[in-house]
Scaffold this active site. Structure first.
Site, PDB file in Angstrom:
ATOM      1  CD  GLU A  31     -19.819   4.610   1.631  1.00  0.00           C
ATOM      2  OE1 GLU A  31     -18.610   4.585   1.320  1.00  0.00           O
ATOM      3  OE2 GLU A  31     -20.560   3.591   1.570  1.00  0.00           O
TER       4      GLU A  31
ATOM      5  CG  HIS B 293     -12.863   6.171  -7.341  1.00  0.00           C
ATOM      6  ND1 HIS B 293     -13.246   5.023  -7.981  1.00  0.00           N
ATOM      7  CD2 HIS B 293     -12.549   5.806  -6.076  1.00  0.00           C
ATOM      8  CE1 HIS B 293     -13.153   3.994  -7.156  1.00  0.00           C
ATOM      9  NE2 HIS B 293     -12.738   4.448  -5.992  1.00  0.00           N
TER      10      HIS B 293
END
Length: 275
Positions: free
Chosen positions: A59, A128
């Site tokens: 990321e 998540h």
């Protein structure tokens, strides 16, 4: 014609890619796999690898590359799978994208759009299912959007791409299958929206909480409580004028969001109302 939130987002991407050759999409699995939530499904075949770019699992690396591309004149749409993983790119988002205009004395802008899923998941485990969008809403230099309707999912992307500064878009994971009608007009990304008018109580919310709050307002109506529902939809900058206009009318307010403690928007909104 009815469509889903996911399909509305995909249509917005397709339109942006068609309208502006500088627009491209990058992120983990956005190409061959079609995106973790299938938002970019089919776009690789339509636009090719130069404009739908699968990235390594880093990321910090690919968000940094997106920022560099924006500085170079491109209009990247960077997809991060979930808000949790965006923490790996926090330095690039907060210390570079958000701050570069200030640090350069206004000489540079970073017109990058960063999209990510947020909100309570569907048994997808601890990494998540957070709602960290309010962290980002406290960062000067960012514009933070939270589309909760099909229309906003369809219409927010193009105005976000026209913004000279970084825009972060949070898509609630439980909205992707939501169905409704979608227009094709650009959406105002400066102001909150009144989703239901009322005079007895102001309900303030955004994102995945909006459908639940609208349902609650309907239930309250059956009990004689006429609730007004405000969808913030723009978390930074907050449109307090719309909220305050409603509270002046109803004299009662309840703020609903999924954030826990320091990640809650409720405290921010209520503090501003108190002021």
């Amino acid at each position: 014609m009815p469509t889903t939130y996911r399909e509305a987002l995909r249509a917005a991407h397709r339109e942006a890619l068609q309208r502006d050759p500088r627009v491209f999409v990058m992120g983990e699995d956005v190409g061959r796999y079609g995106g973790s939530y299938a938002v970019t499904l089919g776009l690789l075949e339509e636009f090719g690898e130069a404009r739908i770019r699968d990235t390594p699992l880093s990321e910090l690396g690919f968000v940094g590359a997106g920022i560099g591309a924006a500085l170079g004149g491109m209009r990247p749409i960077v997809e991060i799978m979930t808000v949790n993983f965006s923490l790996l790119a926090l330095d690039a988002i907060v210390n570079t994208a958000a701050a570069l205009r200030h640090m350069s004395g206004g000489q540079f802008s970073v017109p990058v759009v960063i999209r990510m899923a947020t909100g309570a998941g569907r048994q997808l485990a601890a990494q998540h299912s957070h709602s960290l969008e309010v962290w980002y809403a406290h960062v000067p230099g960012l514009k933070v959007l939270a589309p909760a309707t099909i229309d906003d999912a369809r219409g927010m992307l193009w105005p976000a791409l026209q913004d000279p500064d970084p825009v972060v878009i949070f898509e609630h994971a439980q909205l992707y299958n939501a169905q409704g009608e979608a227009g094709d007009a650009a959406v105002d990304i400066e102001h909150a929206a009144v989703r239901r008018e009322g005079r007895g109580l102001t309900l303030v919310t955004y994102g995945g909480s909006l459908p639940r709050v609208l349902a609650a307002a309907q239930t309250l109506s059956a009990d004689g409580v006429d609730a007004e529902v405000i969808d913030l939809r723009v978390l930074r900058p907050l449109d307090m004028a719309t909220v305050l206009a409603s509270v002046r009318k109803t004299r009662r307010v309840l703020v609903v969001d999924e954030g826990w403690r320091a990640c809650s928007l409720a405290a921010e909104v209520l503090a501003r109302i108190g002021e």
